[in-house]
Scaffold this active site. Structure first.
Site, PDB file in Angstrom:
ATOM      1  N   GLU A 166       0.814  -1.221   0.000  1.00 23.40           N
ATOM      2  CA  GLU A 166       0.000   0.000   0.000  1.00 23.40           C
ATOM      3  C   GLU A 166       0.846   1.270   0.000  1.00 23.40           C
ATOM      4  OE1 GLU A 166      -0.537  -2.581   1.999  1.00 23.40           O
ATOM      5  OE2 GLU A 166      -2.660  -3.161   1.907  1.00 23.40           O
ATOM      6  N   LYS A 180     -17.640  -0.788   5.740  1.00 23.43           N
ATOM      7  CA  LYS A 180     -18.088  -1.797   4.776  1.00 23.43           C
ATOM      8  C   LYS A 180     -19.608  -1.816   4.621  1.00 23.43           C
ATOM      9  CE  LYS A 180     -17.114  -6.562   3.447  1.00 23.43           C
ATOM     10  NZ  LYS A 180     -16.404  -7.805   3.792  1.00 23.43           N
ATOM     11  N   PHE A 188     -11.593  -7.190  13.635  1.00 19.85           N
ATOM     12  CA  PHE A 188     -10.504  -7.626  12.767  1.00 19.85           C
ATOM     13  C   PHE A 188     -10.177  -6.545  11.735  1.00 19.85           C
ATOM     14  CE2 PHE A 188      -9.103  -9.854   8.842  1.00 19.85           C
ATOM     15  CZ  PHE A 188      -7.859 -10.246   9.312  1.00 19.85           C
ATOM     16  N   GLN A 189      -8.917  -6.228  11.614  1.00 13.23           N
ATOM     17  CA  GLN A 189      -8.412  -5.204  10.700  1.00 13.23           C
ATOM     18  C   GLN A 189      -9.066  -3.842  10.924  1.00 13.23           C
ATOM     19  OE1 GLN A 189      -8.391  -6.839   6.652  1.00 13.23           O
ATOM     20  NE2 GLN A 189      -6.310  -7.613   7.023  1.00 13.23           N
ATOM     21  N   MET A 249      24.098   9.281   2.566  1.00 15.15           N
ATOM     22  CA  MET A 249      24.027  10.570   3.250  1.00 15.15           C
ATOM     23  C   MET A 249      24.384  10.421   4.720  1.00 15.15           C
ATOM     24  SD  MET A 249      23.668  13.756   2.719  1.00 15.15           S
ATOM     25  CE  MET A 249      22.593  14.413   1.437  1.00 15.15           C
TER      26      MET A 249
END
Lengths: 570, 184
Positions: free
Chosen positions: A49, A161, A111-112, A475
């Site tokens: 993602e 959802k 969940f999630q 760097m």
């Protein structure tokens, strides 16, 4: 017309003219992925993602249009937090859609589940948690309006959802009056008094500098800026976020200011009597030690965001405006500084005495990273887009590439997000398939997000990646060499691990390697002949090479260090 | 040696405070947005009061007393305006404002201490709003300084439970227009 919330969401995106969504499905966003099959909008399936977010940013930076990313709830949403923070720092217009658990489950540690609107409150311009399907069109229209107007930025829409699964009567806002944003006033009328005061200061100036920031690109001010600069003959500097807003080839352009800026750009600001800031925000990487920054200068500060005024540096005149309108007004009012011949003479001596410099290749044959960039530039068509990660290679890309037009530099400025380069280049290429897109990357950055080259191959997005492989987090290594007595702590990466050529090939790309000057030219030529699949080149570069000029962190810009080969004359 | 835990300042009101009356949309999470902004920008809140605004259920009014030493007021106001749910901000210097606050305190008492306590209550112009055999609950609606003084006066009593609402404010009537005032 009755639609599901999911259908309404996709139809709303179509209404906003979205041509591509970068995303990855999951449980909570599942309903929204169904109508994508029937939509005209292209979906680019990412492998992580974070890649979706940076692709959306790259798309936005290259096209000027808002980038759109869509991910699921929980870890899907948290994985896109870094790109959101990055876009927030760089004022990049993004609309990010996250799935959420069903409304009845919110707050139950389902969940999630995660509180993504809470998490992103401080790193979005605004965010929405949608409560009913009927609200979806307004939220989408408002998100695009917010993301693209005023000071642009990322806007997140969190959709539970059950909301996407329920029915709604289709409608779409026909004007911004229907967006329910009573407190949002992105633009204010130009203050004529402030313009007059600015004109007075400009007319009196003998050593002015136009300090051009990212706001100039955001408001597409390049034509107005060029006209104003040419009429007034004022020197121009463009910050890391403004590269491309003023042509690098222009004789009035001194280049980038700041920690790794051009000596003449940094010093002109230090010596100027009037600093005209156009959509810049006096970032610490530009100012160095603030109390020693441009000590003789009066400041005119143009910004669309009033919160930038007097945040870092006190200014004498503030103009709350987009850069285009403010520059047009200053030009129309005839603002003209004093004769600048003496000023230019001084600037020219700095430019001649302290150009960019690096040593010729060493005997062991390792390439100079700066030279690699120069060679790629020489072999590239005008308008080629360059993306980069964050670190030495980014500074060299900004220093050695010649940016001539807006939308050609795709970069992570404020946040400094390593791994930005590859996915951002993919997003840029998705938005500008007509352009060649090079990602100039470091080996450290490449390893963070390289898996998106699988996406690029699968989706037919043929970018070119030049890894400046010095086997170090360069760097950090540079700082340890200069400021930590060469005590190198956890910065060695190994040039051969991974094998970048095999890795590229495993991802369906062409993998090339160059160790010598001859090989370098050859692989660049080969890369430019390949236009159907992504190409990755492993350039073996000298790890001892450092970025110069440099102003040490917290030091005054007067103490700028040039390349060792230029020192010792004063 | 471990440093001492933070005990807070001894006085309630910062040296330079300022009152922001912020009209916000009455939507979920707006208070968190305002509070989060103050936290992440390092602006100090001295007190904060929220209630539905006049006229509309659509809006709420947040009265924030800010520590003007912690950040320039211009910064605080500029950053607040960037919150999309913030509709309007009026900022009031203390000299231009009528500020009031409500204090409620329950004080344990007995026959011996009651007379003295009644004097303290009377002097502060507080009102007794509840009583039982062993306690009185008093209310003071007054200036923040009045509340401070009353709170101090109650310090000598053991076991006091005391709550303050944080102040609300309105512009003082007859305040000269902005252009005629001295800057702070």
């Amino acid at each position: 017309m009755q639609l599901t919330g999911a259908q309404a969401l996709i139809k709303s995106l179509e209404q906003e003219g979205v041509e591509v969504i970068f995303g990855l499905p999951g449980g909570a966003i599942l309903p929204v992925y169904d109508p994508i099959i029937d939509s005209s909008i292209r979906h680019v399936l990412v492998r992580h993602e974070q890649g979706a977010g940076h692709m959306a940013e790259g798309y936005a930076l290259a096209t000027g249009r808002p980038g759109v990313a869509m991910v699921t709830s929980g870890p899907g949403a948290t994985n896109i937090v870094t790109p959101i923070a990055n876009a927030h720092m760089d004022s990049t217009p993004l609309v990010v859609i996250t799935g959420q658990v069903a409304t009845a489950a919110i707050g139950t540690d389902a969940f999630q589940e995660c509180d993504i609107t809470g998490i992103t409150m401080g790193i979005t311009k605004h965010n929405f948690l949608i409560q009913s399907a009927q609200e979806i069109p307004r939220a989408v229209a408002a998100a695009f309006h917010l993301a693209t107007t005023g000071r642009p930025g990322p806007v997140l829409i969190d959709v539970p959802k059950d909301v996407t699964q329920s029915m709604m009567d289709w409608w779409y806002p026909s004007s911004i009056d229907e967006l329910d944003l009573p407190g949002y006033r992105p633009e204010v009328p130009l203050d004529a008094d402030a313009i007059n005061e600015a004109v007075t200061l400009i007319n009196a100036a003998e050593r002015p500098v136009l300090y051009v920031g990212g706001g100039a690109l955001k408001s597409r001010a390049e034509r107005e800026l060029l006209a104003f600069a040419e009429r007034t003959k004022m020197p121009v500097v463009t910050t890391l976020m403004a590269r491309g807003a003023f042509p690098d080839s222009h004789e009035q352009h001194l280049g980038m200011p700041g920690m790794h800026g051009m000596y003449a750009a940094v010093t002109a600001i230090q010596k100027c009597d009037l600093l005209i800031s156009l959509g810049a925000r006096f970032d610490d990487r530009v100012t160095g030690k603030v109390s020693a920054f441009a000590p003789h200068a009066k400041v005119i500060h143009v910004d669309i965001d009033r919160a930038e005024f007097n945040k870092v540096r006190e200014s004498q005149v503030t103009i709350q405006s987009n850069v285009t309108a403010a520059v047009s007004a200053l030009d129309a009012a005839g603002a003209t500084p004093q004769n600048l011949e003496v000023w230019w003479k001084e600037i020219r001596t700095w430019q001649e005495r302290y150009p960019l410099a690096y040593d010729e290749p060493s005997d062991d044959g390792l390439l100079r990273p700066q030279r690699v960039i120069e060679e790629i530039l020489a072999a590239s068509a005008p308008g080629t887009i360059v993306a980069s990660g964050v670190g030495q290679h980014q500074m060299w890309a900004s220093q050695y590439w010649k940016f001539e037009e807006p939308g050609t530099w795709v970069n992570s400025g404020g946040a400094g997000t390593m791994g930005f380069g590859v996915p951002a280049a993919i997003g840029a290429k998705a938005g500008r398939p007509d352009k060649t897109v090079w990602c100039i990357d470091g080996d450290g950055c490449f390893q963070m997000t390289a898996q998106e080259l699988v996406t690029a191959r699968a989706e037919g997005i043929p970018i070119k990646v030049a890894i400046l492989n010095n086997a170090y987090l360069g760097m950090v290594r540079q700082w340890q060499e200069m400021f930590y007595e060469e005590r190198y702590s956890e910065v060695y990466l190994n040039a051969d691990l991974p094998d970048y050529v095999k890795w590229a090939e495993a991802m369906g790309c062409v993998g090339l390697r160059a160790r010598t000057m001859d090989e370098m030219k050859d692989v660049i030529r080969q890369a430019n002949e390949i236009n159907d699949v992504p190409v990755v080149i492993d350039f073996r570069t000298d790890s001892s090479e450092k970025v110069f000029p440099m102003v040490a962190a917290g030091a005054s810009n007067d103490d700028i260090m040039v390349h060792p080969s230029l020192r010792g004359e004063n | 040696m471990a440093p001492e835990p933070y005990l807070g300042p001894e006085t309630h009101t910062p040296v330079r405070h300022h009152i922001l009356s912020v009209l916000v949309e009455n939507k979920a999470g707006v208070l968190a947005r305002v509070a989060g902004l103050f936290a992440r920008r390092g602006f100090n809140i001295y007190s904060l009061a929220v209630a539905p605004a006049e006229l509309h259920e659509r809006f709420s009014r947040i009265t924030i007393v800010v520590d003007a030493e912690s950040a320039p007021l211009e910064q605080i106001v500029g950053q607040l305006y960037k919150l999309v749910n913030v509709v309007d901000i009026s900022d009031l210097a203390p000299s231009d404002a009528v500020e009031r606050e409500l204090l409620l305190a329950t004080i344990p008492t007995n026959v011996d201490s009651r007379t003295g306590l009644l004097d303290v209550i009377g002097e502060a112009n507080a009102a007794i709003v509840d009583v039982d055999a062993h306690h009185v609950t008093v209310m003071l609606a007054g200036t923040p300084h009045g509340c401070d003084a009353f709170e101090k006066a109650l310090e000598s009593y053991e076991g006091v439970e005391l709550h303050r609402t944080g102040r609300v404010a309105l512009p003082r009537l007859g305040t000269p227009p902005e252009s005629e005032k001295d800057p702070e």
